[in-house]
Design a protein around this motif. Structure first.
Motif, mmCIF file in Angstrom:
data_model
loop_
_atom_site.group_PDB
_atom_site.id
_atom_site.type_symbol
_atom_site.label_atom_id
_atom_site.label_comp_id
_atom_site.label_asym_id
_atom_site.label_seq_id
_atom_site.Cartn_x
_atom_site.Cartn_y
_atom_site.Cartn_z
ATOM 1 N N ARG A 88 56.612 36.522 45.621
ATOM 2 C CA ARG A 88 56.485 36.166 44.202
ATOM 3 C C ARG A 88 55.031 35.978 43.804
ATOM 4 O O ARG A 88 54.248 35.402 44.537
ATOM 5 C CB ARG A 88 57.273 34.871 43.937
ATOM 6 C CG ARG A 88 57.280 34.434 42.483
ATOM 7 C CD ARG A 88 58.199 33.242 42.307
ATOM 8 N NE ARG A 88 57.773 32.117 43.118
ATOM 9 C CZ ARG A 88 56.891 31.191 42.725
ATOM 10 N NH1 ARG A 88 56.330 31.287 41.523
ATOM 11 N NH2 ARG A 88 56.577 30.183 43.512
ATOM 12 N N SER A 90 52.543 34.855 40.285
ATOM 13 C CA SER A 90 52.647 34.166 38.991
ATOM 14 C C SER A 90 52.545 35.164 37.849
ATOM 15 O O SER A 90 51.967 36.254 37.980
ATOM 16 C CB SER A 90 51.521 33.132 38.865
ATOM 17 O OG SER A 90 50.268 33.781 38.712
ATOM 18 N N TRP A 91 53.099 34.786 36.701
ATOM 19 C CA TRP A 91 52.998 35.632 35.513
ATOM 20 C C TRP A 91 51.540 35.794 35.090
ATOM 21 O O TRP A 91 51.158 36.825 34.547
ATOM 22 C CB TRP A 91 53.822 35.031 34.370
ATOM 23 C CG TRP A 91 55.286 35.188 34.563
ATOM 24 C CD1 TRP A 91 56.186 34.215 34.872
ATOM 25 C CD2 TRP A 91 56.037 36.408 34.489
ATOM 26 N NE1 TRP A 91 57.454 34.729 34.987
ATOM 27 C CE2 TRP A 91 57.391 36.078 34.749
ATOM 28 C CE3 TRP A 91 55.712 37.727 34.224
ATOM 29 C CZ2 TRP A 91 58.406 37.035 34.759
ATOM 30 C CZ3 TRP A 91 56.711 38.690 34.230
ATOM 31 C CH2 TRP A 91 58.043 38.342 34.494
ATOM 32 N N ARG A 92 50.746 34.794 35.367
ATOM 33 C CA ARG A 92 49.335 34.879 35.016
ATOM 34 C C ARG A 92 48.645 36.011 35.777
ATOM 35 O O ARG A 92 47.883 36.789 35.205
ATOM 36 C CB ARG A 92 48.644 33.555 35.313
ATOM 37 C CG ARG A 92 47.136 33.591 35.088
ATOM 38 C CD ARG A 92 46.509 32.240 35.297
ATOM 39 N NE ARG A 92 45.060 32.299 35.140
ATOM 40 C CZ ARG A 92 44.272 31.243 35.097
ATOM 41 N NH1 ARG A 92 44.794 30.034 35.179
ATOM 42 N NH2 ARG A 92 42.977 31.385 34.970
ATOM 43 N N SER A 93 48.899 36.088 37.079
ATOM 44 C CA SER A 93 48.266 37.143 37.868
ATOM 45 C C SER A 93 48.810 38.515 37.489
ATOM 46 O O SER A 93 48.062 39.499 37.447
ATOM 47 C CB SER A 93 48.465 36.884 39.366
ATOM 48 O OG SER A 93 49.837 36.906 39.712
ATOM 49 N N LEU A 94 50.090 38.605 37.181
ATOM 50 C CA LEU A 94 50.670 39.883 36.757
ATOM 51 C C LEU A 94 50.107 40.306 35.399
ATOM 52 O O LEU A 94 49.811 41.489 35.176
ATOM 53 C CB LEU A 94 52.196 39.775 36.685
ATOM 54 C CG LEU A 94 52.911 39.513 38.014
ATOM 55 C CD1 LEU A 94 54.399 39.322 37.777
ATOM 56 C CD2 LEU A 94 52.669 40.652 38.999
ATOM 57 N N GLY A 95 49.961 39.334 34.503
ATOM 58 C CA GLY A 95 49.389 39.642 33.196
ATOM 59 C C GLY A 95 47.941 40.087 33.295
ATOM 60 O O GLY A 95 47.499 41.015 32.598
ATOM 61 N N TRP A 98 47.941 43.671 34.543
ATOM 62 C CA TRP A 98 48.318 44.601 33.462
ATOM 63 C C TRP A 98 47.161 44.791 32.487
ATOM 64 O O TRP A 98 46.856 45.914 32.074
ATOM 65 C CB TRP A 98 49.544 44.053 32.739
ATOM 66 C CG TRP A 98 50.013 44.897 31.584
ATOM 67 C CD1 TRP A 98 50.878 45.946 31.634
ATOM 68 C CD2 TRP A 98 49.634 44.752 30.206
ATOM 69 N NE1 TRP A 98 51.072 46.469 30.376
ATOM 70 C CE2 TRP A 98 50.329 45.759 29.482
ATOM 71 C CE3 TRP A 98 48.802 43.875 29.520
ATOM 72 C CZ2 TRP A 98 50.184 45.898 28.105
ATOM 73 C CZ3 TRP A 98 48.658 44.021 28.145
ATOM 74 C CH2 TRP A 98 49.350 45.024 27.452
ATOM 75 N N TRP A 235 52.606 42.661 44.207
ATOM 76 C CA TRP A 235 53.045 42.972 42.848
ATOM 77 C C TRP A 235 51.896 43.130 41.855
ATOM 78 O O TRP A 235 51.911 44.071 41.040
ATOM 79 C CB TRP A 235 54.039 41.917 42.349
ATOM 80 C CG TRP A 235 55.371 41.996 43.028
ATOM 81 C CD1 TRP A 235 55.914 41.075 43.874
ATOM 82 C CD2 TRP A 235 56.321 43.061 42.946
ATOM 83 N NE1 TRP A 235 57.140 41.490 44.324
ATOM 84 C CE2 TRP A 235 57.425 42.701 43.766
ATOM 85 C CE3 TRP A 235 56.357 44.262 42.264
ATOM 86 C CZ2 TRP A 235 58.542 43.532 43.911
ATOM 87 C CZ3 TRP A 235 57.469 45.091 42.402
ATOM 88 C CH2 TRP A 235 58.540 44.721 43.214
ATOM 89 N N ASP A 293 46.573 29.965 41.022
ATOM 90 C CA ASP A 293 47.755 30.810 41.028
ATOM 91 C C ASP A 293 48.881 30.026 41.673
ATOM 92 O O ASP A 293 48.653 29.291 42.628
ATOM 93 C CB ASP A 293 47.485 32.095 41.810
ATOM 94 C CG ASP A 293 48.544 33.158 41.551
ATOM 95 O OD1 ASP A 293 48.207 34.130 40.887
ATOM 96 O OD2 ASP A 293 49.683 32.987 41.997
#
Length: 310
Positions: A88, A90-95, A98, A235, A293
């Motif tokens: 998993r 965090s959404w922060r790292s995925l954002g 992107w 991810w 994170d």
């Protein structure tokens, strides 16, 4: 007050022998060079790979899984369980991942269109996504369009960021690891650029395209590697790789009408694509390089003597 934390590499296997980086790189080279030689000999066209024979398509598309095959072989020879990195993030790292990919293409093609190296033509979006209205192509391409490109990137990222980056980071600082991974990632694509027709735009020197492609790969390797090491997850690397390709091939390229000089400045290996990528990496530096994170590193440590010694 807090200290700036260095990225912590993903766990390295401790049972049995450590997988060999040299073996991994040898297998990659041993597979990618013959694949491109065969593709070129059979008359492949990198601009239209789908129009070639089944063997041509295998030689071209199959290169995407070569890093993963090399990693699996290195793990197997060492008799070590693979560490995929599918944990998993965090959404922060995925954002952040992107954003780096999308911003790199946005800056690149803003330069292409404003300089006149290529002309902006929104009409080019009308033939994409099954006739989807042009105003919906951009958000659809930058969100839903990322998913198939992530799937296509799995084979490469399992090699470069699941296998190679953590092992180099065990010996090198994070920046040097990124430089090494970026250089090797670029070298992996050079046989395609040098050998296969269509990989370089007509009228553009092969060395021009190759040189700027190396710059682009090395620049992107910094956020790719830092996010991988800081989060311990693959991810973010997949999201960044996917968002860059989706923004480039589903949004920017279809809206670009070529001129006599477009091939020098746009697409992968173009001057403005590389410049825009470098700028995006620099502008987003604080997002991918530092910051907490929820996975991997935990809380910031206080600035105590113990923390300083660590």
């Amino acid at each position: 007050m807090s200290v700036t934390r260095a990225p912590v590499p993903a766990p390295i296997e401790h049972r049995g022998r450590r997988p060999s980086v040299a073996l991994y790189l040898t297998v990659v080279a041993a597979l990618v060079v013959p694949a491109n030689v065969v593709a070129a000999d059979l008359g492949a066209d990198a601009q239209h790979p789908d129009q070639g024979s089944g063997l041509v398509q295998l030689a071209l598309y199959g290169q995407a899984v070569i890093p993963a095959v090399a990693a699996l072989l290195a793990w197997a020879v060492a008799r070590t369980r693979p560490t995929w990195g599918f944990r998993r993030a965090s959404w922060r790292s995925l954002g952040a991942a992107w954003l780096v990919g999308v911003l790199a293409v946005a800056l690149s093609y803003a330069g292409v269109w404003l300089s006149g190296a290529g002309r902006f033509a929104a009409a080019g979006w009308s033939g994409t996504w099954g006739g989807l209205p042009s105003m919906l192509v951009v958000p659809t391409g930058l969100v839903m369009g990322v998913l198939p490109w992530m799937a296509l990137a799995v084979g490469e990222e399992l090699g470069w960021n699941s296998f190679l980056a953590p092992r180099l980071a065990a010996r090198l600082r994070a920046d040097r690891t990124a430089l090494a991974v970026g250089g090797l990632w670029a070298a992996f694509h050079l046989p395609l650029i040098l050998l296969v027709p269509g990989a370089v735009p007509v009228g553009v020197p092969t060395l021009w395209t190759a040189a700027w492609f190396v710059v682009e790969c090395v620049a992107l390797a910094y956020p790719l590697v830092w996010l991988r090491l800081r989060t311990g997850s693959l991810w973010p690397a997949l999201v960044l790789h996917g968002s860059f390709n989706a923004a480039l091939y589903l949004v920017a390229e279809p809206a670009t009408r070529a001129t006599a000089s477009t091939g020098w400045f746009s697409d992968e290996g173009g001057l403005l694509t590389s410049v825009g990528t470098v700028l995006a990496v620099i502008l987003t530096r604080r997002l991918w390089r530092v910051g907490s994170d929820s996975v991997g590193q935990g809380r910031r440590r206080p600035c105590t003597r113990r923390a300083r010694r660590a």
